[in-house]
Design a protein around this motif. Sequence first.
Motif, PDB file in Angstrom:
ATOM      1  N   PRO A  84     -63.856  34.794  -0.047  1.00 18.43           N
ATOM      2  CA  PRO A  84     -62.393  34.649  -0.185  1.00 18.43           C
ATOM      3  C   PRO A  84     -61.627  35.516   0.798  1.00 18.43           C
ATOM      4  O   PRO A  84     -60.563  35.131   1.263  1.00 18.43           O
ATOM      5  CB  PRO A  84     -62.122  35.075  -1.629  1.00 18.43           C
ATOM      6  N   ILE A  88     -58.666  34.202   3.350  1.00 23.67           N
ATOM      7  CA  ILE A  88     -57.313  34.763   3.394  1.00 23.67           C
ATOM      8  C   ILE A  88     -57.005  35.227   4.803  1.00 23.67           C
ATOM      9  O   ILE A  88     -55.922  34.976   5.331  1.00 23.67           O
ATOM     10  CB  ILE A  88     -57.184  35.916   2.384  1.00 23.67           C
ATOM     11  N   ASN A 110     -52.899  27.156   1.875  1.00 20.46           N
ATOM     12  CA  ASN A 110     -53.007  28.333   1.029  1.00 20.46           C
ATOM     13  C   ASN A 110     -52.450  28.007  -0.339  1.00 20.46           C
ATOM     14  O   ASN A 110     -51.361  27.443  -0.458  1.00 20.46           O
ATOM     15  CB  ASN A 110     -52.236  29.511   1.630  1.00 20.46           C
ATOM     16  N   PHE A 111     -53.172  28.371  -1.371  1.00 17.68           N
ATOM     17  CA  PHE A 111     -52.737  28.147  -2.735  1.00 17.68           C
ATOM     18  C   PHE A 111     -52.361  29.482  -3.353  1.00 17.68           C
ATOM     19  O   PHE A 111     -53.009  30.505  -3.114  1.00 17.68           O
ATOM     20  CB  PHE A 111     -53.850  27.495  -3.568  1.00 17.68           C
ATOM     21  N   ASP A 112     -51.316  29.452  -4.153  1.00 15.81           N
ATOM     22  CA  ASP A 112     -50.920  30.659  -4.860  1.00 15.81           C
ATOM     23  C   ASP A 112     -51.868  30.884  -6.024  1.00 15.81           C
ATOM     24  O   ASP A 112     -52.286  29.948  -6.699  1.00 15.81           O
ATOM     25  CB  ASP A 112     -49.481  30.536  -5.377  1.00 15.81           C
ATOM     26  N   GLN A 113     -52.177  32.125  -6.272  1.00 13.76           N
ATOM     27  CA  GLN A 113     -53.016  32.491  -7.405  1.00 13.76           C
ATOM     28  C   GLN A 113     -52.092  32.823  -8.573  1.00 13.76           C
ATOM     29  O   GLN A 113     -51.041  33.432  -8.395  1.00 13.76           O
ATOM     30  CB  GLN A 113     -53.884  33.710  -7.060  1.00 13.76           C
ATOM     31  N   MET A 114     -52.454  32.424  -9.763  1.00 15.83           N
ATOM     32  CA  MET A 114     -51.621  32.635 -10.937  1.00 15.83           C
ATOM     33  C   MET A 114     -52.514  33.105 -12.079  1.00 15.83           C
ATOM     34  O   MET A 114     -53.605  32.575 -12.272  1.00 15.83           O
ATOM     35  CB  MET A 114     -50.911  31.314 -11.271  1.00 15.83           C
ATOM     36  N   SER A 115     -52.037  34.064 -12.831  1.00 10.10           N
ATOM     37  CA  SER A 115     -52.821  34.551 -13.959  1.00 10.10           C
ATOM     38  C   SER A 115     -52.684  33.578 -15.127  1.00 10.10           C
ATOM     39  O   SER A 115     -51.801  32.716 -15.150  1.00 10.10           O
ATOM     40  CB  SER A 115     -52.367  35.950 -14.370  1.00 10.10           C
ATOM     41  N   GLU A 116     -53.539  33.759 -16.112  1.00 11.57           N
ATOM     42  CA  GLU A 116     -53.499  32.878 -17.279  1.00 11.57           C
ATOM     43  C   GLU A 116     -52.207  33.053 -18.054  1.00 11.57           C
ATOM     44  O   GLU A 116     -51.630  32.082 -18.552  1.00 11.57           O
ATOM     45  CB  GLU A 116     -54.702  33.178 -18.171  1.00 11.57           C
ATOM     46  N   ASP A 118     -49.255  33.895 -16.812  1.00 10.40           N
ATOM     47  CA  ASP A 118     -48.194  33.226 -16.069  1.00 10.40           C
ATOM     48  C   ASP A 118     -48.252  31.712 -16.270  1.00 10.40           C
ATOM     49  O   ASP A 118     -47.220  31.044 -16.403  1.00 10.40           O
ATOM     50  CB  ASP A 118     -48.292  33.547 -14.577  1.00 10.40           C
ATOM     51  N   LEU A 119     -49.461  31.178 -16.322  1.00 12.49           N
ATOM     52  CA  LEU A 119     -49.621  29.745 -16.530  1.00 12.49           C
ATOM     53  C   LEU A 119     -49.120  29.344 -17.911  1.00 12.49           C
ATOM     54  O   LEU A 119     -48.391  28.365 -18.065  1.00 12.49           O
ATOM     55  CB  LEU A 119     -51.082  29.340 -16.357  1.00 12.49           C
TER      56      LEU A 119
END
Length: 135
Positions: A84, A88, A110-116, A118-119
């Motif tokens: 990863p 990046i 590029n994809f944004d990372q999101m926490s559970e 936040d989802l």
Amino acid sequence: MARVTVEDCIDKVDNRFELVLLASHRARQISQGAAITIDRDNDKNPVVALREIADETLSPDDLKEDLIHSLQKHVEIDEPEPDPATLIAAGSTSTASGNDEEDGAAETVNFDQMSEEDLLAGIEGLVPPEKSDDY
């Protein structure tokens, strides 16, 4: 003659069903033009396949792998997954120039990372669609 050949093959392949699968696969290969490893002696392809297995001129494990490979629709190739950090770094260098289309290089996404959490918060904030009488 085939009965004696089956009895000879049981020592090499324990399961009779697996023996039938392997011998039939090998007989199909012979029918398609594969070279045989023993003298034919006026035998048909299934008997030749059984005799090849009995004489151990072919490995049952190799036949099994070949059979599995021939039945697969999608063959996965084991390739190492990219690190990863390198993805990046590669993404930041291609967007740093600002000329992705002019460079002719493949555009990286590029994809944004999101926490559970936040989802889940985003899903809770969604408004349900209005009900209509049409459905």
